[in-house]
Design an enzyme around this catalytic site. Structure first.
Site, mmCIF file in Angstrom:
data_model
loop_
_atom_site.group_PDB
_atom_site.id
_atom_site.type_symbol
_atom_site.label_atom_id
_atom_site.label_comp_id
_atom_site.label_asym_id
_atom_site.label_seq_id
_atom_site.Cartn_x
_atom_site.Cartn_y
_atom_site.Cartn_z
ATOM 1 N N ARG A 179 4.089 6.850 3.179
ATOM 2 C CA ARG A 179 3.301 7.987 3.648
ATOM 3 C C ARG A 179 2.446 7.555 4.835
ATOM 4 O O ARG A 179 2.152 6.364 5.013
ATOM 5 C CB ARG A 179 2.417 8.536 2.533
ATOM 6 C CG ARG A 179 1.338 7.590 2.063
ATOM 7 C CD ARG A 179 0.526 8.201 0.923
ATOM 8 N NE ARG A 179 -0.617 7.358 0.559
ATOM 9 C CZ ARG A 179 -0.564 6.349 -0.295
ATOM 10 N NH1 ARG A 179 0.594 6.041 -0.868
ATOM 11 N NH2 ARG A 179 -1.652 5.647 -0.567
ATOM 12 N N ARG A 198 -7.106 -3.958 8.294
ATOM 13 C CA ARG A 198 -6.799 -5.394 8.233
ATOM 14 C C ARG A 198 -5.301 -5.617 8.331
ATOM 15 O O ARG A 198 -4.507 -4.908 7.696
ATOM 16 C CB ARG A 198 -7.336 -5.987 6.929
ATOM 17 C CG ARG A 198 -7.259 -7.505 6.882
ATOM 18 C CD ARG A 198 -7.870 -8.040 5.614
ATOM 19 N NE ARG A 198 -7.035 -7.748 4.452
ATOM 20 C CZ ARG A 198 -7.296 -8.201 3.228
ATOM 21 N NH1 ARG A 198 -8.375 -8.922 3.013
ATOM 22 N NH2 ARG A 198 -6.484 -7.896 2.228
ATOM 23 N N THR A 212 0.805 -1.219 0.000
ATOM 24 C CA THR A 212 0.000 0.000 0.000
ATOM 25 C C THR A 212 0.839 1.270 0.000
ATOM 26 O O THR A 212 0.335 2.346 -0.316
ATOM 27 C CB THR A 212 -0.920 0.040 1.238
ATOM 28 O OG1 THR A 212 -0.120 0.057 2.433
ATOM 29 C CG2 THR A 212 -1.844 -1.175 1.258
ATOM 30 N N CYS A 214 -0.557 6.757 7.309
ATOM 31 C CA CYS A 214 -1.914 6.233 7.201
ATOM 32 C C CYS A 214 -2.919 7.320 7.606
ATOM 33 O O CYS A 214 -2.760 7.962 8.645
ATOM 34 C CB CYS A 214 -2.072 5.012 8.099
ATOM 35 S SG CYS A 214 -3.751 4.356 8.191
ATOM 36 N N CYS A 231 -3.322 0.118 14.508
ATOM 37 C CA CYS A 231 -4.183 0.532 13.397
ATOM 38 C C CYS A 231 -5.322 -0.475 13.203
ATOM 39 O O CYS A 231 -5.085 -1.693 13.145
ATOM 40 C CB CYS A 231 -3.376 0.653 12.102
ATOM 41 S SG CYS A 231 -4.353 1.228 10.690
ATOM 42 N N CYS A 259 -5.177 5.780 10.989
ATOM 43 C CA CYS A 259 -4.679 5.691 12.367
ATOM 44 C C CYS A 259 -3.770 6.848 12.750
ATOM 45 O O CYS A 259 -3.387 6.973 13.919
ATOM 46 C CB CYS A 259 -3.951 4.362 12.591
ATOM 47 S SG CYS A 259 -2.355 4.211 11.734
ATOM 48 N N ASP A 278 13.499 12.790 51.732
ATOM 49 C CA ASP A 278 12.400 13.751 51.650
ATOM 50 C C ASP A 278 11.417 13.529 52.794
ATOM 51 O O ASP A 278 11.028 12.389 53.089
ATOM 52 C CB ASP A 278 11.692 13.579 50.306
ATOM 53 C CG ASP A 278 10.575 14.578 50.110
ATOM 54 O OD1 ASP A 278 10.869 15.709 49.692
ATOM 55 O OD2 ASP A 278 9.412 14.227 50.398
ATOM 56 N N CYS A 336 1.861 2.699 9.476
ATOM 57 C CA CYS A 336 0.799 2.775 10.477
ATOM 58 C C CYS A 336 1.376 2.617 11.878
ATOM 59 O O CYS A 336 2.510 2.169 12.072
ATOM 60 C CB CYS A 336 -0.239 1.656 10.267
ATOM 61 S SG CYS A 336 -0.983 1.599 8.631
#
Length: 483
Positions: free
Chosen positions: A63, A41, A30, A65, A38, A68, A444, A34
């Site tokens: 690039r 699928r 693709t 997604c 995400c 997500c 402390d 992601c």
């Protein structure tokens, strides 16, 4: 650290949000990358590669997604746990150091040559400093496009781009969309000049009200204001003063990532990245609360505290130099007493501001100003006054740097070498200014009270590397009733 593809793929198959920000999944078929959680699928294992940073995935030609929004995740908590050079560099890049000082300036702050730093970052994060800075600019630009009414030219310079053309080209390359397409109908209402309203990502659960209570208890008149549900303060930024207001509420059951509304009022929009990063420090935005709870929640002494306040954060600070001065003033006095003394310092030596926010009237005094003050005139014991003057001089001269890019061990040694600074002050500075997740302050007074109330001393080694969170739970237990 090297990514194990089998472990990464297992996290992707289970859509485990705990890994968001720790690595990114790039899908060859693709051309997108992601976050592990995400909802799309799950791709076949043979079609994916894993990247330690968004910049690494972008450099490989992928690039982001659009479903997500992988670049909107909080940063990796591993950066603070390990305190590596790469993690320290990422903090400075997020603060805009590369945009202001270039790669040479970043390398100089970290004590390396530019070439060697590039090799380190490429090995650990999969991208060099310029690519990492570019990815940060793209992410800031996207948030501003989608959540504000700023014009695109204003957004370009607010995000750190050198030109509108560079902004347009980067947005198109990273998101496969023009700025106009990204905005769509999601842009926020038109804002006043210099005002930026956005949301800061944090992992859930998030104990926002407990964080607000801590900040309110330590709020310094003129510099900070807190009320029901919000906290605001002045900011001394590279290009001019500003303010930030944070809306803080609990987020217990929701998605893996929640968002804290933040309103910035800036003299110069070029300070947007620096202002955002400093606000994220206060929120402890990159904390992994589930990892903290997994280790501390089963502890016999801390378990009830952890389960009573899930997602408790370590309150960070926007300015290491300011925090250091405040820590030394607060030695061996109550919080209220320290606030009184510091309030006088702010009125007498801080820079007055017209912020438009009731109660926010000054910047905290700069180190250069405090270094020139006769310590005998300070409203505190003489030895402490001399300690303040010496610390301010070291900060003003650059002998001591207290930002997230410094080596914690080196800073601790330099702090302890300063007259009047002991282990408590050095530890408190590391806790809140340097973001060290493994600080414990056994001397402390509040810690001793909390331990006594729950059965006395304990071996804190079992709490590593999250002793800072154990410390916050013990302090918080003094304010709430926990069985």
């Amino acid at each position: 650290m090297p990514l194990d593809p089998q472990v990464c793929y297992k996290a992707v198959r289970s859509r485990d949000g705990r890994f968001d920000g720790r690595f990114y999944t790039a899908v060859r078929t693709t051309g997108i990358y992601c976050r592990p959680s995400c909802p799309a699928r799950t791709p076949a294992f043979r079609n994916v590669t894993f990247h330690p940073s968004a910049a690494s995935a972008q450099a490989a030609g992928y690039r982001a997604c659009k479903r997500c929004l992988p670049d909107a995740t909080p940063g990796s908590p591993d950066w603070d746990v390990a305190g590596t050079v790469a993690g320290r560099a990422m903090r400075l890049i997020a603060d805009g150091v590369v945009d202001r000082e270039g790669v040479d300036g970043l390398a100089g702050r970290l004590g390396y040559t530019s070439r060697h730093l590039g090799r380190i970052l490429a090995a650990e994060l999969g991208a060099g400093p310029l690519a990492l800075a570019r990815a940060r600019r793209a992410q800031t630009a996207r948030v501003l496009i989608e959540t504000t009414g700023l014009g695109f030219a204003e957004i370009a310079f607010a995000a750190g781009f050198a030109s509108v053309r560079q902004f347009n080209d980067t947005v198109r390359e990273v998101y496969a969309a023009t700025p106009t397409e990204l905005r769509g109908h999601r842009g926020g209402p038109a804002s006043h000049p210099g005002t930026v309203v956005m949301r800061l990502a944090v992992r859930t659960p998030f104990a926002g009200r407990a964080l607000l209570r801590f900040l309110a208890d330590h709020a310094l008149a003129g510099v900070e204001v807190a009320a029901d549900g919000w906290y605001a303060r002045t900011l001394d930024l590279p290009h001019g003063p500003g303010t930030v207001m944070l809306e803080l509420t609990d987020v217990l059951e929701s998605a893996d990532t929640a968002f804290v509304p933040a309103t910035f009022r800036l003299t110069d929009l070029r300070d947007t990245a620096a202002a955002v990063e400093r606000a994220r420090r206060m929120l402890d935005a990159d904390c992994d609360p589930l990892a903290v709870a997994e280790q501390l929640g089963s502890d016999p002494l801390l378990g009830a505290l952890v389960h009573a306040t899930p997602g408790l954060r370590v309150a960070g600070h926007v300015d290491g130099a300011e925090l250091a001065i405040r820590a030394v003033v607060g030695q061996q006095v109550s919080v209220a007493g320290a606030r009184t003394v510091l309030g006088r310092l702010v009125v007498e030596h801080g820079k007055p501001l017209d912020t438009g926010v009731p109660g926010l009237t000054h910047l905290f005094p700069q180190s250069e100003t405090l270094a020139e003050i006769d310590p005998e005139t300070l409203p505190m014991p003489r030895a402490r006054g001399r300690a303040i003057a010496g610390l301010a001089a070291a900060l003003a001269d650059g002998d001591l740097a207290l930002d997230r890019g410094t080596d914690r061990g080196d800073v601790r040694s330099r702090l302890l070498a300063q007259p009047g600074i002991g282990p408590w002050s050095a530890g408190y500075i590391a806790l809140r200014a340097l973001g060290d997740p493994d600080v414990f302050l056994p001397t402390d007074v509040g810690v001793r009270r909390a331990l006594d109330a729950r059965g006395g001393s304990v071996d804190t080694e079992a709490w590593r590397p999250w002793r800072s969170y154990a410390l916050m739970h013990l302090w918080h237990s003094l304010d709430v009733e926990v069985p």
